[in-house]
Design a protein around this motif. Structure first.
Motif, PDB file in Angstrom:
ATOM      1  N   ARG A 108       0.739  -1.326  -0.068  1.00 39.35           N
ATOM      2  CA  ARG A 108       0.050  -0.010   0.151  1.00 39.35           C
ATOM      3  C   ARG A 108       0.879   1.025   0.284  1.00 39.35           C
ATOM      4  O   ARG A 108       0.527   2.163  -0.733  1.00 39.35           O
ATOM      5  CB  ARG A 108      -0.919  -0.085   1.141  1.00 39.35           C
ATOM      6  CG  ARG A 108      -2.053  -0.934   1.164  1.00 39.35           C
ATOM      7  CD  ARG A 108      -3.219  -0.900   2.039  1.00 39.35           C
ATOM      8  NE  ARG A 108      -2.729  -1.157   3.286  1.00 39.35           N
ATOM      9  CZ  ARG A 108      -2.503  -2.315   4.156  1.00 39.35           C
ATOM     10  NH1 ARG A 108      -2.927  -3.400   3.395  1.00 39.35           N
ATOM     11  NH2 ARG A 108      -2.203  -2.397   5.359  1.00 39.35           N
ATOM     12  N   ILE A 109       2.033   1.361   0.848  1.00 34.25           N
ATOM     13  CA  ILE A 109       2.779   2.359   0.862  1.00 34.25           C
ATOM     14  C   ILE A 109       3.307   2.640  -0.369  1.00 34.25           C
ATOM     15  O   ILE A 109       3.527   3.470  -1.158  1.00 34.25           O
ATOM     16  CB  ILE A 109       3.975   2.159   2.018  1.00 34.25           C
ATOM     17  CG1 ILE A 109       3.312   2.294   3.275  1.00 34.25           C
ATOM     18  CG2 ILE A 109       5.018   3.249   1.780  1.00 34.25           C
ATOM     19  CD1 ILE A 109       4.095   1.886   4.445  1.00 34.25           C
ATOM     20  N   VAL A 110       4.037   1.600  -1.125  1.00 37.35           N
ATOM     21  CA  VAL A 110       4.626   1.685  -2.556  1.00 37.35           C
ATOM     22  C   VAL A 110       3.762   2.118  -3.425  1.00 37.35           C
ATOM     23  O   VAL A 110       3.943   3.180  -4.379  1.00 37.35           O
ATOM     24  CB  VAL A 110       5.320   0.262  -2.892  1.00 37.35           C
ATOM     25  CG1 VAL A 110       5.705   0.451  -4.314  1.00 37.35           C
ATOM     26  CG2 VAL A 110       6.491   0.042  -2.043  1.00 37.35           C
ATOM     27  N   SER A 116       5.745   2.733  -8.544  1.00 37.95           N
ATOM     28  CA  SER A 116       6.111   1.100  -8.488  1.00 37.95           C
ATOM     29  C   SER A 116       4.974   0.504  -7.887  1.00 37.95           C
ATOM     30  O   SER A 116       4.261   1.212  -7.153  1.00 37.95           O
ATOM     31  CB  SER A 116       7.249   0.787  -7.526  1.00 37.95           C
ATOM     32  OG  SER A 116       8.411   1.565  -8.295  1.00 37.95           O
ATOM     33  N   ARG A 117       4.889  -0.564  -7.930  1.00 38.05           N
ATOM     34  CA  ARG A 117       4.110  -1.768  -7.390  1.00 38.05           C
ATOM     35  C   ARG A 117       4.504  -2.790  -7.017  1.00 38.05           C
ATOM     36  O   ARG A 117       5.778  -3.360  -7.598  1.00 38.05           O
ATOM     37  CB  ARG A 117       2.751  -2.051  -8.305  1.00 38.05           C
ATOM     38  CG  ARG A 117       2.226  -0.675  -8.900  1.00 38.05           C
ATOM     39  CD  ARG A 117       0.698  -0.807  -8.476  1.00 38.05           C
ATOM     40  NE  ARG A 117      -0.248   0.182  -9.096  1.00 38.05           N
ATOM     41  CZ  ARG A 117      -0.758   0.995  -8.243  1.00 38.05           C
ATOM     42  NH1 ARG A 117      -0.562   1.036  -6.894  1.00 38.05           N
ATOM     43  NH2 ARG A 117      -1.548   2.168  -8.647  1.00 38.05           N
ATOM     44  N   LEU A 118       4.369  -3.442  -5.911  1.00 39.36           N
ATOM     45  CA  LEU A 118       4.743  -5.095  -5.444  1.00 39.36           C
ATOM     46  C   LEU A 118       3.816  -5.932  -6.077  1.00 39.36           C
ATOM     47  O   LEU A 118       2.482  -5.749  -6.553  1.00 39.36           O
ATOM     48  CB  LEU A 118       4.676  -4.877  -4.184  1.00 39.36           C
ATOM     49  CG  LEU A 118       5.327  -4.152  -3.070  1.00 39.36           C
ATOM     50  CD1 LEU A 118       4.902  -4.721  -1.801  1.00 39.36           C
ATOM     51  CD2 LEU A 118       6.600  -4.458  -3.354  1.00 39.36           C
ATOM     52  N   HIS A 119       4.519  -6.883  -6.679  1.00 37.44           N
ATOM     53  CA  HIS A 119       3.788  -7.980  -7.304  1.00 37.44           C
ATOM     54  C   HIS A 119       3.086  -8.707  -6.179  1.00 37.44           C
ATOM     55  O   HIS A 119       3.630  -8.909  -5.048  1.00 37.44           O
ATOM     56  CB  HIS A 119       4.665  -9.020  -8.066  1.00 37.44           C
ATOM     57  CG  HIS A 119       5.006  -8.254  -9.490  1.00 37.44           C
ATOM     58  ND1 HIS A 119       4.724  -8.744 -10.480  1.00 37.44           N
ATOM     59  CD2 HIS A 119       6.019  -7.083  -9.576  1.00 37.44           C
ATOM     60  CE1 HIS A 119       5.448  -7.900 -11.608  1.00 37.44           C
ATOM     61  NE2 HIS A 119       6.066  -7.081 -10.669  1.00 37.44           N
ATOM     62  N   ALA A 120       1.843  -9.208  -6.550  1.00 43.06           N
ATOM     63  CA  ALA A 120       1.213  -9.818  -5.235  1.00 43.06           C
ATOM     64  C   ALA A 120       1.664 -11.164  -4.676  1.00 43.06           C
ATOM     65  O   ALA A 120       1.127 -11.719  -3.508  1.00 43.06           O
ATOM     66  CB  ALA A 120      -0.356 -10.178  -6.022  1.00 43.06           C
TER      67      ALA A 120
END
Length: 188
Positions: A108-110, A116-120
């Motif tokens: 959520r922070i990223v 950017s996004r984190l991969h799930a």
């Protein structure tokens, strides 16, 4: 009628231009934005207790620079190597924490940053000293990297590293080696 002389105003403008543009360029050229770290340097962060900071990690090879302007040993350390940035942060939870909750929170922070996004689907990771956590891919426009989280009952750590795909690809093994040196000595 009095003559107006503009040379004084021009001289003041020239001095301001040199100070405004020249000093930052000189600072960059002299390396004023960071401190080069030797291979094997151990960095510690977090609130100091009995002279010891709870989160530590080692720099595996030369070329990494500590960004002193954006680091606070009480909470986070920012490193750079070429175009790759690496950030290690201490997480002090309000309630017992697990790595999955920390991963979701970091995601959520990223995402709020918008770059950017984190991969799930993170995968488990274990450090050289047996600390377990989760790691996965981090990506965005023209950037790639990894994110890793570690959580103990009372303290956590997050690591993000990213850069242009080519630069990150060249340093991915060093980033992984650095992440695998992290230790957390959580307060009781």
């Amino acid at each position: 009628m009095a003559r107006v002389r503009w040379w004084g105003t021009g001289l003041v403008a020239l001095v301001l231009l040199v100070l405004g543009a020249g000093l930052p360029l000189l600072d960059t050229a002299l390396g004023g934005h960071g401190r080069p770290l030797a291979a094997g340097t151990v960095l510690s962060l977090g609130t100091q207790r009995d002279g010891v900071r709870p989160v530590t990690f080692s720099v595996p090879s030369p070329g990494w620079v500590l960004d002193q302007a954006h680091s606070s040993l009480a909470s986070n350390v920012e490193l750079a190597n070429a175009e790759v940035g690496l950030s290690v942060s201490v997480v002090v939870p309000l309630a017992p924490l697990d790595a999955r909750e920390l991963w979701d929170g970091l995601g959520r922070i990223v995402a709020v940053g918008g770059r950017s996004r984190l991969h799930a689907r993170p995968v488990p990771i274990t450090t050289a000293r047996g600390l377990t956590g989760l790691t996965g891919l981090l990506g965005g426009p023209e950037r790639t990297g990894t994110a890793t989280v570690f959580a103990t009952r009372t303290l956590g750590a997050t690591v993000t590293a990213s850069g242009p795909p080519g630069a990150y690809g060249r340093l991915a093994a060093e980033v992984d080696a650095m992440v695998r040196t992290i230790t957390i000595s959580a307060p009781s």
